[in-house]
Design a protein around this motif. Structure first.
Motif, PDB file in Angstrom:
ATOM      1  N   PHE A  21      65.223  18.798  -9.666  1.00 38.88           N
ATOM      2  CA  PHE A  21      64.039  18.413  -8.868  1.00 38.88           C
ATOM      3  C   PHE A  21      63.803  18.058  -7.339  1.00 38.88           C
ATOM      4  O   PHE A  21      65.399  17.708  -7.041  1.00 38.88           O
ATOM      5  N   ARG A  22      63.541  18.396  -6.162  1.00 34.20           N
ATOM      6  CA  ARG A  22      63.696  17.539  -5.105  1.00 34.20           C
ATOM      7  C   ARG A  22      62.129  17.340  -4.509  1.00 34.20           C
ATOM      8  O   ARG A  22      61.474  18.216  -4.311  1.00 34.20           O
ATOM      9  N   TYR A  23      61.724  16.564  -3.558  1.00 28.92           N
ATOM     10  CA  TYR A  23      61.417  15.870  -2.932  1.00 28.92           C
ATOM     11  C   TYR A  23      61.802  15.743  -1.189  1.00 28.92           C
ATOM     12  O   TYR A  23      61.940  15.353  -1.308  1.00 28.92           O
ATOM     13  N   ASP A  24      59.921  15.168  -0.554  1.00 26.66           N
ATOM     14  CA  ASP A  24      60.276  15.232   0.633  1.00 26.66           C
ATOM     15  C   ASP A  24      58.753  14.207   0.937  1.00 26.66           C
ATOM     16  O   ASP A  24      57.878  14.508   1.021  1.00 26.66           O
ATOM     17  N   ARG A  25      58.911  13.162   1.601  1.00 26.79           N
ATOM     18  CA  ARG A  25      58.070  12.134   1.648  1.00 26.79           C
ATOM     19  C   ARG A  25      57.643  11.941   2.821  1.00 26.79           C
ATOM     20  O   ARG A  25      57.228  11.007   3.179  1.00 26.79           O
ATOM     21  N   THR A  26      58.064  13.263   3.700  1.00 18.96           N
ATOM     22  CA  THR A  26      57.883  12.445   5.285  1.00 18.96           C
ATOM     23  C   THR A  26      56.496  12.013   4.984  1.00 18.96           C
ATOM     24  O   THR A  26      55.194  13.223   4.843  1.00 18.96           O
ATOM     25  N   GLY A  27      56.498  11.432   6.289  1.00 13.77           N
ATOM     26  CA  GLY A  27      54.760  11.055   6.558  1.00 13.77           C
ATOM     27  C   GLY A  27      54.354  10.574   5.653  1.00 13.77           C
ATOM     28  O   GLY A  27      53.100   9.958   5.490  1.00 13.77           O
ATOM     29  N   THR A  28      54.328   9.990   4.359  1.00 18.81           N
ATOM     30  CA  THR A  28      54.039   9.199   3.089  1.00 18.81           C
ATOM     31  C   THR A  28      54.604   7.164   3.542  1.00 18.81           C
ATOM     32  O   THR A  28      55.317   7.415   4.761  1.00 18.81           O
ATOM     33  N   ALA A  29      53.822   6.816   2.964  1.00 27.18           N
ATOM     34  CA  ALA A  29      54.119   5.408   3.013  1.00 27.18           C
ATOM     35  C   ALA A  29      55.341   4.747   2.316  1.00 27.18           C
ATOM     36  O   ALA A  29      56.246   3.670   3.169  1.00 27.18           O
ATOM     37  N   ILE A  30      55.923   5.997   1.585  1.00 32.54           N
ATOM     38  CA  ILE A  30      57.441   5.107   0.990  1.00 32.54           C
ATOM     39  C   ILE A  30      58.328   6.447   1.856  1.00 32.54           C
ATOM     40  O   ILE A  30      59.314   6.645   0.955  1.00 32.54           O
ATOM     41  N   ALA A  31      58.412   7.096   2.719  1.00 30.39           N
ATOM     42  CA  ALA A  31      59.373   7.215   3.787  1.00 30.39           C
ATOM     43  C   ALA A  31      60.601   7.828   3.287  1.00 30.39           C
ATOM     44  O   ALA A  31      61.277   8.203   3.586  1.00 30.39           O
ATOM     45  N   GLY A  32      60.693   6.018   3.884  1.00 32.88           N
ATOM     46  CA  GLY A  32      62.461   5.583   3.875  1.00 32.88           C
ATOM     47  C   GLY A  32      62.592   5.457   3.100  1.00 32.88           C
ATOM     48  O   GLY A  32      63.827   4.678   2.553  1.00 32.88           O
ATOM     49  N   LEU A  33      61.781   5.504   1.674  1.00 27.31           N
ATOM     50  CA  LEU A  33      62.572   4.987   0.871  1.00 27.31           C
ATOM     51  C   LEU A  33      64.152   5.660  -0.364  1.00 27.31           C
ATOM     52  O   LEU A  33      64.313   6.499  -0.895  1.00 27.31           O
ATOM     53  N   GLN A  34      65.097   4.538   0.220  1.00 30.28           N
ATOM     54  CA  GLN A  34      66.642   4.816  -0.666  1.00 30.28           C
ATOM     55  C   GLN A  34      66.838   4.047  -1.548  1.00 30.28           C
ATOM     56  O   GLN A  34      66.477   2.854  -1.981  1.00 30.28           O
TER      57      GLN A  34
END
Length: 440
Positions: free
Chosen positions: A260-273
């Motif tokens: 899997f690859r995901y890109d959360r840029t621009g979402t509320a959880i973009a900074g989730l680590q």
């Protein structure tokens, strides 16, 4: 014993909540070990703090699930997602095409299982690649995980664009490179050493990977020896044309896995680590997010549960229920997961064992109530009585929080997702409801 300021404030908040309540329905509960004539207070506490945050789990195990996930799509809440699947093929049955046999084509036949996410109306593009390193478990690994990948050849064996109807029950036929087909055909006819046994075959044909290219949907495939076949077509011309096939079927299903690859840029959880902290519900508009396949799950804690002991020496939780409500504004084109579970987790969000959440069947899936007339009343609920009793007396070593996730059977194979209100939300507020018996 003197209370700390923190404990004292927690006790005040609980006492205030009890004082504000009027009569409660006491039917359906037994008062064990209560002496007649005593001073009994029986109250519903529904203002206890429900602390929620979104956390990122480490890589998800994806091997040996019997399913492949291929494609990509853009989710308005969770961001962009891409997946490809990797697997091995076994040797075909012994056959002798003979000198009169003529090669026709080579194809990969795969079967969707009906599960998909995204828009399936546009045509979808898929590529099939050979691996350049044999598909084997790395040293010290017991399984393969979503972050892992194997190197592939520079040129694909197939590059196909076609319409896919995943619920039609029809197989997909991906035409493979004829140069590879002719090579395999001549190897079979000439009884090549590379077909002598599985070890020789593995060194020659190291595995395959199916990948989507700029898709609008991700599709789930059946991955077993009957649903995945590389089929070589040939014919023998006599007085009539006799069409024949040679099948290379998927083998070693325990090694098939998804990346899997995901890109959360621009979402509320973009900074989730990854890590224990995650992102609090307060930081994301009093909402938390769960999509277990990408490792995003909701962590739930009840920080004031231990303060119940301070209400009196003789007290007991008679019943406890956790109610969580989905955010309806995030559900367009995305159905509610039919089942969600609560899992015990330590402070680092590692899943732990325990029996405080089990029902008679050994697991709680959550009771989903759907109100089609008033969707804002949709909710999941769980009996957390045993869990709350245990956490009342837990210490720093035995304390466990809760993770909101999909059932184990679906955790590794489905993209179901949900956004829920946290304990401070207004319209979709999560609640812990405790019926508490206090005997003076």
């Amino acid at each position: 014993m003197q209370l700390t300021n923190h404990c004292f404030m927690k006790r005040l908040s609980i006492l205030a909540a009890m004082a504000c309540l009027t009569a409660c329905d006491k039917s359906g509960f037994s008062y064990d070990n209560v002496v007649d004539g005593g001073n009994v207070q029986y109250s519903l506490l529904d203002t206890l703090q429900v602390q929620m945050r979104t956390v990122q789990l480490d890589s998800v195990r994806t091997s040996g699930t019997g399913t492949g996930l291929v494609g990509s799509y853009a989710d308005p809440v969770f961001g962009k997602f891409t997946s490809h699947t990797t697997f091995r093929l076994g040797l075909p049955p012994a056959t002798e095409p003979g000198l009169r046999a003529i090669y026709d084509s080579l194809e990969l036949v795969i079967w969707p299982d009906g599960h998909y996410y995204g828009d399936t109306l546009p045509p979808q593009r898929f590529q099939v690649y050979q691996l350049t390193r044999p598909l084997l478990l790395p040293d010290e690994y017991f399984a393969l995980f979503s972050h892992q990948d194997f190197p592939i050849a520079s040129a694909p064996l197939a590059d196909v664009t076609q319409y896919i109807r995943p619920t039609s029950g029809k197989a997909l036929h991906l035409r493979l490179d004829d140069a590879k087909g002719i090579e395999l055909f001549e190897m079979i006819r000439n009884k090549s050493d590379d077909l002598k046994n599985e070890d020789y075959w593995r060194d020659y044909f190291k595995g395959l990977s199916i990948r989507g290219v700029n898709n609008t949907a991700a599709f789930r495939l059946l991955m077993n020896d009957t649903a995945v076949v590389m089929r070589l077509h040939y014919h023998i011309a006599n007085t009539t044309v006799e069409e024949k096939t040679i099948d290379f079927r998927m083998n070693l299903p325990e090694l098939q896995f998804n990346t899997f690859r995901y890109d959360r840029t621009g979402t509320a959880i973009a900074g989730l680590q990854p890590g224990p902290d995650g992102i609090s519900g307060e930081a994301t508009g009093n909402k938390t997010f769960s999509q277990p396949l990408t490792g995003a799950v909701t962590r739930i804690d009840f920080p004031s549960i231990a303060a119940l002991q301070e209400l009196g020496r003789y007290g007991r939780i008679m019943s406890a229920e956790l109610v969580i409500k989905p955010d309806n504004s995030t559900l367009k084109d995305y159905p509610l997961p039919p089942r969600l579970t609560l899992t015990l987790a330590d402070k680092k969000n590692f899943v732990t064992q325990g029996d405080t959440l089990s029902d008679a069947a050994g697991v709680q899936y959550g009771n989903l109530r759907v109100d089609k007339l008033y969707p804002e009343n949709n909710q999941y609920s769980w009996d957390v009585t045993a869990y709350c009793r245990a956490m009342m007396t837990a210490d720093v070593y035995t304390y466990r929080g809760l993770l909101l996730a999909a059932p184990f059977s679906e955790f590794h194979t489905q993209l179901n997702r949900i956004v829920v209100g946290d304990g401070n939300g207004k319209q979709y507020r999560a609640q812990l409801k405790i019926y508490y018996l206090l005997y003076e």
